[in-house]
Motif scaffolding. Structure first.
Motif, PDB file in Angstrom:
ATOM      1  N   LYS A 119      -7.298  -4.151  -9.092  1.00  0.00           N
ATOM      2  CA  LYS A 119      -7.426  -2.800  -9.651  1.00  0.00           C
ATOM      3  C   LYS A 119      -7.809  -2.859 -11.127  1.00  0.00           C
ATOM      4  CE  LYS A 119      -5.845  -0.361  -6.050  1.00  0.00           C
ATOM      5  NZ  LYS A 119      -6.608   0.715  -5.371  1.00  0.00           N
ATOM      6  N   ASP A 144       0.925   3.868  -3.870  1.00  0.00           N
ATOM      7  CA  ASP A 144       0.081   3.077  -2.977  1.00  0.00           C
ATOM      8  C   ASP A 144       0.890   2.066  -2.165  1.00  0.00           C
ATOM      9  OD1 ASP A 144      -2.043   4.487  -3.908  1.00  0.00           O
ATOM     10  OD2 ASP A 144      -2.858   2.899  -5.192  1.00  0.00           O
ATOM     11  N   ASP A 180       1.057   5.194  -9.811  1.00  0.00           N
ATOM     12  CA  ASP A 180       0.032   4.919  -8.797  1.00  0.00           C
ATOM     13  C   ASP A 180       0.447   3.744  -7.914  1.00  0.00           C
ATOM     14  OD1 ASP A 180      -1.647   6.923  -9.828  1.00  0.00           O
ATOM     15  OD2 ASP A 180      -2.510   5.534 -11.299  1.00  0.00           O
ATOM     16  N   LYS A 203       2.444   4.062   0.578  1.00  0.00           N
ATOM     17  CA  LYS A 203       1.460   4.562   1.541  1.00  0.00           C
ATOM     18  C   LYS A 203       0.875   3.434   2.387  1.00  0.00           C
ATOM     19  CE  LYS A 203      -2.942   7.076   1.716  1.00  0.00           C
ATOM     20  NZ  LYS A 203      -3.984   7.750   0.912  1.00  0.00           N
ATOM     21  N   GLU A 204       0.557   2.295   1.762  1.00  0.00           N
ATOM     22  CA  GLU A 204      -0.162   1.239   2.457  1.00  0.00           C
ATOM     23  C   GLU A 204       0.759   0.225   3.139  1.00  0.00           C
ATOM     24  OE1 GLU A 204      -3.135  -0.558  -0.003  1.00  0.00           O
ATOM     25  OE2 GLU A 204      -3.701   1.358  -0.923  1.00  0.00           O
ATOM     26  N   TYR A 238      -4.684   2.632 -13.861  1.00  0.00           N
ATOM     27  CA  TYR A 238      -3.827   2.453 -12.684  1.00  0.00           C
ATOM     28  C   TYR A 238      -2.396   2.291 -13.169  1.00  0.00           C
ATOM     29  CZ  TYR A 238      -2.654   0.942  -7.913  1.00  0.00           C
ATOM     30  OH  TYR A 238      -2.127   0.863  -6.650  1.00  0.00           O
TER      31      TYR A 238
END
Length: 534
Positions: free
Chosen positions: A127, A143, A139, A146-147, A135
């Protein structure tokens, strides 16, 4: 639990997988028997990524310099991996891998112990490959949830960000150690460059860089230097920049300086380096905000130069002091700042008096010569703000978190890019003057069409529109409207004379607007740094 024959630490291991590819890049990978990893840390990191992706946890059963054995974190589960070193190399080979879990799914639902800041830093490091990317820890938390379904605390996310930055850009402390060799390489690849490092008892104080192309190009720019400072988020305190404008009014960077902090000493050191590098030119003007350290440094180092202050910063100060006036004073304030004559200046000041008489008192205390065109002791060439230096610093915002040597190389590459682009613009120019000057001259031409010219002698003329006469002297290139001698481009009254007697208007324009000057500004190359030189 039967883990096979455990090896003594000094025992070498023979590998039957001589032809397999060595894995050296940290990324999501399926684990298989026979795989080779460049070292144990690479194997451990990739295994941790594998565990997070497959929603389980593991722990070390044995870990030494020649062998690495892991088992599932749940007692009794048969999942296990055994790897060992390939002879005396650092390469580790997966010898045995049982990928079947015999523990219950519910027992694997605890927080992911493998999601350490070091591992997450490896996850997110790409990133930061483009340093303009923002970032944040928030964030990262979003992430990872979520991932991978991983809950991170803010502290872990913050440390993960620091680790990701370090993996991508290097450690700040290591970057300081590279400074001497980088500066030497910079001067080698760009002869004539000034690059100096100042330390005290092995502690970093300042570093100053002015590229040869900037030094040589300065003589073809207006004698205006705009300086600005900005705070940095990294270990050093701030950057000080100096810039001017080329014939097309584009930013022309002169010098960069990184300092431990913005104070009297750092600004004076910076200005001393500017003087040593660029000298003093006739009619030189230095423009800045009202930073007290800058004021002191200019008085001490450049007593011959006129110090002008940024009208935008001054306007904001006036607004803050006299709140009832608010935005209503903008037109009158900037009208006074840009006025060409005393009469115009006083007209705008009288309007400011109507809002609050104390505004005049404050601006008088600041000093009219500091912020107005008409009272300035040197020609500011319409440079009324420090915007060019601030714009240069704004370009560097994304680089503020870079290690110092990486940041300096970014600045060098930025000047290389701009120099190349502007050189092409200058060479491709179809007219004898830059567009900014052409536009001013064209405006003067339009305004001259209804003017009447009466000669007094071969050089002095009276120009009128209605009742007000204006005296133009082509020999001294002056007009009583003051625009001719201030802008260094014929005003409408001068153009009326030039038109009437079929003279060449370009003869009366400053060399700082000409294509030849524009081209010469960028005649020198900013050479790239090679891997060998760095």
């Amino acid at each position: 639990m039967d883990m096979g024959n455990l090896l003594d630490e000094d025992q070498e291991v023979q590998s039957p997988y001589i032809e397999s590819t060595i894995i050296n890049e940290i990324k999501a990978t399926e684990i298989e028997e026979g795989q080779k990893y460049k070292d144990k840390n690479t194997l451990k990191t990739i295994l941790s990524i594998y565990a997070i992706n497959n929603h389980f946890q593991f722990r070390s059963y044995k870990s030494c310099k020649i062998e690495y054995i892991t088992i599932c974190n749940e007692p009794g589960c048969e999942w296990k991996l055994r790897a060992s070193r390939n002879k005396k190399s650092s390469v580790f080979i997966v010898r045995k891998f049982n990928n079947v879990h015999t523990c219950k799914v519910g027992e694997r639902m605890a927080d992911k112990r493998q999601a350490t800041y070091d591992l997450v830093g490896n996850f997110i490091k790409d990133k930061y490959s483009n340093f303009k990317t923002v970032y944040t820890p928030a964030d990262i938390i979003r992430d990872m949830k979520k991932e991978y379904g991983v809950e991170l605390s803010y502290q872990t996310a913050w440390r993960s960000k620091e680790r990701g930055l370090e993996l991508t850009r290097g450690h700040p402390a290591d970057s300081y150690k590279l400074l001497p060799s980088y500066l030497h390489a910079l001067k080698t690849t760009n002869p004539g460059t000034v690059a100096e490092l100042e330390t005290r008892e092995d502690r970093f104080l300042y570093v100053f860089i002015s590229l040869n192309a900037s030094i040589k190009g300065w003589g073809f720019c207006k004698p205006i230097i705009v300086v600005d400072g900005t705070f940095l988020k990294a270990a050093y305190g701030g950057t000080l920049t100096a810039a001017t404008q080329d014939a097309a009014n584009k930013i022309f960077p002169l010098a960069f300086c990184v300092v431990d902090s913005e104070n009297d000493a750092s600004w004076e050191w910076f200005f001393n380096k500017l003087r040593e590098t660029f000298g003093v030119r006739e009619g030189m003007c230095i423009i800045s905000d009202r930073h007290d350290s800058i004021k002191k440094a200019i008085e001490n180092v450049f007593p011959e130069a006129h110090h002008g202050i940024c009208t935008y910063h001054l306007f904001n100060n006036v607004k803050a002091r006299y709140r009832r006036a608010k935005g209503e004073i903008r037109e009158q304030f900037f009208g006074a700042a840009k006025a060409y004559t005393i009469e115009q200046f006083e007209k705008h000041m009288a309007e400011l008096d109507k809002f609050d008489p104390k505004i005049r008192e404050y601006l008088t205390e600041v000093g009219f010569k500091k912020w107005t065109t008409v009272h300035s002791t040197s020609n500011r060439y319409s440079t009324m703000t420090s915007n060019i230096a601030e714009s240069l610093n704004a370009t560097n915002i994304a680089a503020r978190e870079l290690p110092i040597t990486t940041m300096l190389e970014f600045l060098r590459s930025l000047v290389q890019k701009w120099t190349h682009a502007n050189r092409n613009c200058a060479r491709s120019l179809k007219t004898d003057m830059t567009k900014v000057a052409e536009d001013i001259l064209n405006e003067s031409y339009i305004r001259s069409l209804n003017l009447t010219v009466s000669p007094a002698n071969d050089n002095i003329y009276t120009v009128t529109k209605t009742k007000t006469p204006f005296s133009v002297n082509l020999d001294t290139q002056t007009c009583c409207c003051q625009r001719f001698q201030t802008d260094k481009i014929p005003c409408a009254h001068a153009v009326a004379v030039i038109r009437k007697y079929n003279k060449d208007p370009l003869f009366y324009c400053s060399k700082y607007y000409m294509k030849e000057t524009y081209v010469n500004t960028y005649i020198h190359t900013v050479y790239p740094m090679t891997n060998k030189s760095t």
